[in-house]
Design a protein around this motif. Sequence first.
Motif, PDB file in Angstrom:
ATOM      1  N   GLU A 176       0.943  -1.292   0.011  1.00 16.71           N
ATOM      2  CA  GLU A 176      -0.071   0.036  -0.127  1.00 16.71           C
ATOM      3  C   GLU A 176       1.035   1.153   0.152  1.00 16.71           C
ATOM      4  O   GLU A 176       1.866   1.477   0.820  1.00 16.71           O
ATOM      5  CB  GLU A 176      -0.784   0.117   1.326  1.00 16.71           C
ATOM      6  N   CYS A 177       0.348   2.199  -0.674  1.00 13.63           N
ATOM      7  CA  CYS A 177       1.125   3.569  -0.741  1.00 13.63           C
ATOM      8  C   CYS A 177       0.760   4.289   0.680  1.00 13.63           C
ATOM      9  O   CYS A 177      -0.340   4.389   1.205  1.00 13.63           O
ATOM     10  CB  CYS A 177       0.521   4.314  -1.894  1.00 13.63           C
ATOM     11  N   CYS A 180      -1.718   7.462  -0.174  1.00 14.08           N
ATOM     12  CA  CYS A 180      -3.188   7.214  -0.697  1.00 14.08           C
ATOM     13  C   CYS A 180      -3.635   5.622  -0.485  1.00 14.08           C
ATOM     14  O   CYS A 180      -4.657   5.648  -0.854  1.00 14.08           O
ATOM     15  CB  CYS A 180      -3.064   7.602  -2.272  1.00 14.08           C
ATOM     16  N   GLN A 181      -2.774   5.136  -0.072  1.00 15.15           N
ATOM     17  CA  GLN A 181      -3.226   3.422   0.165  1.00 15.15           C
ATOM     18  C   GLN A 181      -3.567   2.730  -1.042  1.00 15.15           C
ATOM     19  O   GLN A 181      -4.370   1.666  -1.099  1.00 15.15           O
ATOM     20  CB  GLN A 181      -4.595   3.302   1.093  1.00 15.15           C
ATOM     21  N   HIS A 182      -2.949   3.348  -2.329  1.00 12.11           N
ATOM     22  CA  HIS A 182      -3.369   2.541  -3.297  1.00 12.11           C
ATOM     23  C   HIS A 182      -2.277   1.483  -3.306  1.00 12.11           C
ATOM     24  O   HIS A 182      -1.340   1.559  -3.060  1.00 12.11           O
ATOM     25  CB  HIS A 182      -3.010   3.521  -4.808  1.00 12.11           C
ATOM     26  N   ARG A 183      -2.884   0.074  -3.795  1.00 21.15           N
ATOM     27  CA  ARG A 183      -2.227  -1.178  -3.757  1.00 21.15           C
ATOM     28  C   ARG A 183      -1.505  -1.186  -5.074  1.00 21.15           C
ATOM     29  O   ARG A 183      -2.119  -1.239  -6.194  1.00 21.15           O
ATOM     30  CB  ARG A 183      -3.022  -2.240  -3.407  1.00 21.15           C
ATOM     31  N   GLN A 184      -0.083  -1.300  -5.136  1.00 18.26           N
ATOM     32  CA  GLN A 184       0.714  -1.674  -6.279  1.00 18.26           C
ATOM     33  C   GLN A 184       1.827  -2.697  -6.108  1.00 18.26           C
ATOM     34  O   GLN A 184       2.197  -2.964  -5.083  1.00 18.26           O
ATOM     35  CB  GLN A 184       1.224  -0.125  -6.641  1.00 18.26           C
ATOM     36  N   CYS A 211       4.533   6.889  -6.076  1.00 22.87           N
ATOM     37  CA  CYS A 211       3.291   6.150  -6.223  1.00 22.87           C
ATOM     38  C   CYS A 211       2.653   6.285  -7.638  1.00 22.87           C
ATOM     39  O   CYS A 211       2.748   7.555  -8.132  1.00 22.87           O
ATOM     40  CB  CYS A 211       2.170   6.496  -5.024  1.00 22.87           C
ATOM     41  N   SER A 213      -0.276   6.285  -8.326  1.00 21.09           N
ATOM     42  CA  SER A 213      -1.520   6.592  -8.343  1.00 21.09           C
ATOM     43  C   SER A 213      -1.641   8.339  -8.196  1.00 21.09           C
ATOM     44  O   SER A 213      -2.154   9.081  -8.781  1.00 21.09           O
ATOM     45  CB  SER A 213      -2.372   6.026  -7.321  1.00 21.09           C
ATOM     46  N   CYS A 214      -0.987   8.604  -6.583  1.00 21.26           N
ATOM     47  CA  CYS A 214      -1.150   9.962  -6.322  1.00 21.26           C
ATOM     48  C   CYS A 214       0.293  10.694  -6.637  1.00 21.26           C
ATOM     49  O   CYS A 214       0.333  11.920  -6.670  1.00 21.26           O
ATOM     50  CB  CYS A 214      -1.261   9.913  -4.807  1.00 21.26           C
ATOM     51  N   TRP A 255      -8.198  -0.667 -12.421  1.00 23.20           N
ATOM     52  CA  TRP A 255      -7.750   0.646 -11.670  1.00 23.20           C
ATOM     53  C   TRP A 255      -7.742   1.658 -12.452  1.00 23.20           C
ATOM     54  O   TRP A 255      -8.474   2.835 -12.157  1.00 23.20           O
ATOM     55  CB  TRP A 255      -6.301   0.463 -11.089  1.00 23.20           C
ATOM     56  N   HIS A 258     -10.990   3.381 -12.746  1.00 22.19           N
ATOM     57  CA  HIS A 258     -11.724   3.697 -11.434  1.00 22.19           C
ATOM     58  C   HIS A 258     -12.933   2.925 -11.060  1.00 22.19           C
ATOM     59  O   HIS A 258     -14.041   3.413 -10.403  1.00 22.19           O
ATOM     60  CB  HIS A 258     -12.150   5.318 -11.678  1.00 22.19           C
TER      61      HIS A 258
END
Length: 633
Positions: A176-177, A180-184, A211, A213-214, A255, A258
């Motif tokens: 997790e980031c 932003c908690q985006h999982r990658q 990240c 995502s963010c 992802w 969205h």
Amino acid sequence: MLAVTEPGVRTITLMCCTQLTKTAMLENIFGYYAHLDPCPILLLQPKEDAAEQFSKERISPMIRVTPVLREIVGTGKTRTADDTLLYKAFPGGFLALASAGSPDNLARRPIRVLLCDEIDNYPPLAAGDSIALAEERMATFGVNWLSIRACSPTIEGRSRIEASYLSSDQRRASVECPHCQHRQFLDFFSHVQWAKNDRGEHQPKTARIYCQSCGAAWSEGQRLRALSTVRWHQTRPYRCCDTARVPLDDYARAWQAHEDDPIGQVWQWWAGDRHAVYRCRCPTCGAFPVDNEHAGFHASKLLSPWPRDAPDKIAAKWLEARGNEQLLLSFWNTQMGQTYLPFAGSAVKPDALAARAEVWPGEVPYGVAVITVGADFQGDRGEFEVVGWGRNEESWSLDYHVIEGNPETPQFWTQVDEFLKRIWRRADGVGFEVMAACLDSGYLTQKVYNFARDRIGRRIWAIKGESSRNGVRSPIWPTKRPTQRNKKSYRPIILGTNAAKDVISTRLQIEKPGAGYMHFPVNRDSAYYAQLTSERLVTKTVGSVSFRVWELMPGRANEALDTRVYAYAALCGLLHFGLKLNARCDQLDGKAAKVTEESESRKPELPPAPTESLVRAEQPSRKPVTSIVSRLA
């Protein structure tokens, strides 16, 4: 280590970078079974001195500092005359350490748990594969056995651990980031960036994970804390509900679109007291199409808890290795935990080809002007690829057909003849016949000669690959005219297969439709792509001469590559005898346009569109169905 007690798991493969959990895993598995589930255990090292060193430096200190092991291993109650450096007894079982180079060590005793360390360094045995021989000693335990394989990978196509990982469910770790908690799924080339100074010089000390995502940069402390969020996912491509799927690609698409819970679109969390993994779940039927009997794990230095493996250290090693094949081999093996083939041409991954598969209307898509066939014969079958060719040699794989049977029988060749006579239809009903075919005569030479000689008027040619030395490239289709002596007897066409494979390899790397691009249908299985990419271009040196040759990777089949070479050679034969491919495309395009124009002229006039269609036109247009299916595949 959780997978050791995961229901259904019988084999575990760990392919990772150096100094990252391999030894600790082997130690802890031994400790778990000795303490809680005693049984016979065999630990294999490449050589006997390595086994002794492992016992002295790893096993003995572990026993000495672990109270529960110190009480049961090597005590007066269990010590026997057999207790040695390579044999540790405990109530209900033992740990034997041995060399993988001795068949006697592998077949001496029944075992329930097999621990194989550094398997890429195991010596070859005349009696067979050392791991397979050792696993035969586990038969008496039914399904209550476990085989562990651990190693850092080495050379691509020759690595035991790579082959073992590819046969597993191919688990990858996500984190997790911290922002932003985006999982990658961390990848050095996708997530690590660094700055350059005013002179354009790289500054690896500024390297950080960013990240996807963010876009936020991670500090080293944040990277280390992110390791506590690691979750493992099955990522092996699979086919379910008549659809080929690549889990990592499916997740990326979900992802980017969205969608709610993109992880849940691809995987389902499967956890218990002693196991935890995201298992692949088919979004159509909800089944679990990827078995977990063989759990495989891969990890790079980005998942290392040691400060010396921070992204800036990895970046510095990458910049140092560029342009040096030996350093690149070391970088990929020790930092990325992946194989590498030095001095090799660019290789295309089978998964990348499968991911771009398409759906087209009819058997033959628009754009095809010529159809050729390449055929390869084995002892119990013949394999055929039907290829459509368009403008500037853009190609479509129309079919891959296998005729099973004994090639020594007339019935087999009757089926071959009927297949080569087949008419292939476009969506508008236009039919195409096979204009030329190349049949490999390396096996059942006389049978192929007889078949091709009787059908020379249909441009069915018997061929043989050239016996080139030192990587010499000959023309794909021979330009030398036959002599009077050769005209008296039937002779096969000698193809320049090295040159043909050069062309095919280059075209596989073309990523956008157009000149030379190769199209594939969605119903093609993964074995086809593995065979199509089964050979690598390697550089060899004999004396003072270096040359490049195509080399088949060990344990791989290459029938799909051979049939594509022969289908392309058939096109080269047509071009040699005067075919104008682009002119034929123009002719067929003109006919298709004329038919379309006549069809449109017969349609009734439609009323004007309502004004609200202008509003809809401003909305993002939906992709055609064929494009969506292609991406999902």
